[in-house]
Write a protein that holds these residues in place. Structure first.
Motif, PDB file in Angstrom:
ATOM      1  N   VAL A  51       0.858  -1.177   0.000  1.00 43.12           N
ATOM      2  CA  VAL A  51       0.000   0.000   0.000  1.00 43.12           C
ATOM      3  C   VAL A  51       0.896   1.229   0.000  1.00 43.12           C
ATOM      4  O   VAL A  51       1.830   1.330   0.795  1.00 43.12           O
ATOM      5  N   ASP A  52       0.603   2.157  -0.897  1.00 36.73           N
ATOM      6  CA  ASP A  52       1.298   3.443  -0.925  1.00 36.73           C
ATOM      7  C   ASP A  52       0.244   4.533  -0.829  1.00 36.73           C
ATOM      8  O   ASP A  52      -0.825   4.429  -1.449  1.00 36.73           O
ATOM      9  N   THR A  53       0.537   5.564  -0.053  1.00 32.06           N
ATOM     10  CA  THR A  53      -0.384   6.689   0.072  1.00 32.06           C
ATOM     11  C   THR A  53       0.359   7.988  -0.178  1.00 32.06           C
ATOM     12  O   THR A  53       1.547   8.106   0.125  1.00 32.06           O
ATOM     13  N   TYR A  54      -0.361   8.932  -0.735  1.00 37.83           N
ATOM     14  CA  TYR A  54       0.213  10.235  -1.062  1.00 37.83           C
ATOM     15  C   TYR A  54      -0.795  11.320  -0.705  1.00 37.83           C
ATOM     16  O   TYR A  54      -1.985  11.056  -0.577  1.00 37.83           O
ATOM     17  N   GLY A  55      -0.309  12.533  -0.605  1.00 38.71           N
ATOM     18  CA  GLY A  55      -1.182  13.651  -0.278  1.00 38.71           C
ATOM     19  C   GLY A  55      -1.328  13.785   1.224  1.00 38.71           C
ATOM     20  O   GLY A  55      -0.485  13.339   1.991  1.00 38.71           O
ATOM     21  N   GLY A  56      -2.403  14.373   1.627  1.00 39.41           N
ATOM     22  CA  GLY A  56      -2.603  14.608   3.046  1.00 39.41           C
ATOM     23  C   GLY A  56      -1.658  15.688   3.546  1.00 39.41           C
ATOM     24  O   GLY A  56      -0.929  16.309   2.776  1.00 39.41           O
ATOM     25  N   ASP A  97      -4.340   8.256  -3.176  1.00 41.59           N
ATOM     26  CA  ASP A  97      -3.968   9.673  -3.211  1.00 41.59           C
ATOM     27  C   ASP A  97      -5.065  10.482  -2.525  1.00 41.59           C
ATOM     28  O   ASP A  97      -6.202  10.509  -3.014  1.00 41.59           O
ATOM     29  N   ILE A  98      -4.719  11.122  -1.423  1.00 33.82           N
ATOM     30  CA  ILE A  98      -5.678  12.009  -0.768  1.00 33.82           C
ATOM     31  C   ILE A  98      -5.730  13.276  -1.614  1.00 33.82           C
ATOM     32  O   ILE A  98      -4.778  14.053  -1.647  1.00 33.82           O
ATOM     33  N   LEU A  99      -6.821  13.455  -2.314  1.00 34.23           N
ATOM     34  CA  LEU A  99      -6.961  14.591  -3.227  1.00 34.23           C
ATOM     35  C   LEU A  99      -7.412  15.850  -2.502  1.00 34.23           C
ATOM     36  O   LEU A  99      -6.966  16.946  -2.826  1.00 34.23           O
ATOM     37  N   SER A 100      -8.323  15.682  -1.548  1.00 38.17           N
ATOM     38  CA  SER A 100      -8.778  16.862  -0.807  1.00 38.17           C
ATOM     39  C   SER A 100      -9.356  16.466   0.543  1.00 38.17           C
ATOM     40  O   SER A 100      -9.848  15.358   0.727  1.00 38.17           O
ATOM     41  N   LEU A 101      -9.264  17.401   1.454  1.00 42.79           N
ATOM     42  CA  LEU A 101      -9.860  17.294   2.782  1.00 42.79           C
ATOM     43  C   LEU A 101     -10.436  18.671   3.068  1.00 42.79           C
ATOM     44  O   LEU A 101      -9.715  19.592   3.447  1.00 42.79           O
ATOM     45  N   LYS A 102     -11.728  18.811   2.822  1.00 42.92           N
ATOM     46  CA  LYS A 102     -12.387  20.106   3.006  1.00 42.92           C
ATOM     47  C   LYS A 102     -12.902  20.189   4.437  1.00 42.92           C
ATOM     48  O   LYS A 102     -13.701  19.343   4.850  1.00 42.92           O
ATOM     49  N   GLN A 103     -12.441  21.209   5.148  1.00 42.77           N
ATOM     50  CA  GLN A 103     -12.766  21.363   6.559  1.00 42.77           C
ATOM     51  C   GLN A 103     -13.291  22.766   6.836  1.00 42.77           C
ATOM     52  O   GLN A 103     -12.819  23.730   6.239  1.00 42.77           O
ATOM     53  N   PRO A 104     -14.215  22.880   7.770  1.00 38.66           N
ATOM     54  CA  PRO A 104     -14.674  24.207   8.165  1.00 38.66           C
ATOM     55  C   PRO A 104     -13.674  24.850   9.132  1.00 38.66           C
ATOM     56  O   PRO A 104     -12.881  24.156   9.768  1.00 38.66           O
ATOM     57  N   GLU A 113     -15.290  16.867   4.334  1.00 38.18           N
ATOM     58  CA  GLU A 113     -15.461  16.130   3.087  1.00 38.18           C
ATOM     59  C   GLU A 113     -14.079  15.674   2.627  1.00 38.18           C
ATOM     60  O   GLU A 113     -13.154  16.474   2.542  1.00 38.18           O
ATOM     61  N   MET A 114     -13.954  14.379   2.339  1.00 34.01           N
ATOM     62  CA  MET A 114     -12.671  13.811   1.942  1.00 34.01           C
ATOM     63  C   MET A 114     -12.814  13.142   0.578  1.00 34.01           C
ATOM     64  O   MET A 114     -13.787  12.431   0.327  1.00 34.01           O
ATOM     65  N   THR A 115     -11.819  13.375  -0.282  1.00 32.18           N
ATOM     66  CA  THR A 115     -11.790  12.725  -1.585  1.00 32.18           C
ATOM     67  C   THR A 115     -10.459  11.998  -1.742  1.00 32.18           C
ATOM     68  O   THR A 115      -9.399  12.602  -1.561  1.00 32.18           O
TER      69      THR A 115
END
Length: 182
Positions: A51-56, A97-104, A113-115
């Motif tokens: 497993v490989d992860t990117y972003g964040g 790939d963590i593309l986005s993490l929308k936070q208030p 919201e996480m993509t």
């Protein structure tokens, strides 16, 4: 002591006094709560070797809770193990790939919201699965009176649900956090 060092110490002291510093999402809290073994008919059963992860993003205690690629990797790896998908001699790799993490910035109920884009890649470097998964989790005021903790819980819930959705794509019955409607 340098100005930067002095400012860092002041910031840490303020955090301790206020006790409301941002903490990163906890790895174990991002793993779905219920995971079944992947179905026997799934081509991914005991067939993913890495497993490989990117972003964040790393969490700055003076700012907002975040999800780092490393912490997400631990949670995703644990979930794949629990589903019977991970095997060191498997023929697939998972890339997330963590593309986005929308936070208030603030609020009583905090919706995150996480993509994440997931790829399953075979041993010949061919993409066998390409899926972008969106998830949403709202941490209600009742989950924590402290805003930074509530945001961390919302991050964890969004990640937990995202991983659960990915496991379902691979053939496992998995449930993540239940979103609270706001």
């Amino acid at each position: 002591m340098t100005t930067i060092g002095t400012n860092a110490l002041r910031g840490a002291a303020i955090c301790l006094v206020v006790s409301a510093c941002a903490a990163p999402a906890e790895k174990t809290a991002m793993v779905p709560t219920e995971i079944s073994l992947v179905s026997a008919s799934s081509p991914y059963r005991a067939n993913v070797k890495k497993v490989d992860t990117y972003g964040g993003q790393e969490t700055n205690p003076m700012l907002m809770s975040q999800i780092s690629a490393d912490d997400f990797k631990v949670a995703l790896t644990d979930a794949l193990k629990a589903a019977g998908i991970l095997n060191p001699s498997g023929r697939y790799a998972v890339r997330a790939d963590i593309l986005s993490l929308k936070q208030p910035m603030f609020g009583t109920s905090l919706k995150v919201e996480m993509t994440v884009r997931y790829n399953v890649i075979d041993s010949n470097d061919r993409i066998r699965l390409d899926r972008t998964i969106e998830s949403v989790y709202t941490a209600a005021f009742s989950e924590s009176l402290i805003g930074v903790e509530r945001l961390r819980k919302a991050n964890e819930g969004a990640a937990r649900d995202n991983i659960a959705r990915f496991l379902r794509v691979l053939g496992s019955a998995a449930t993540g956090g239940v979103a609270v409607t706001s």
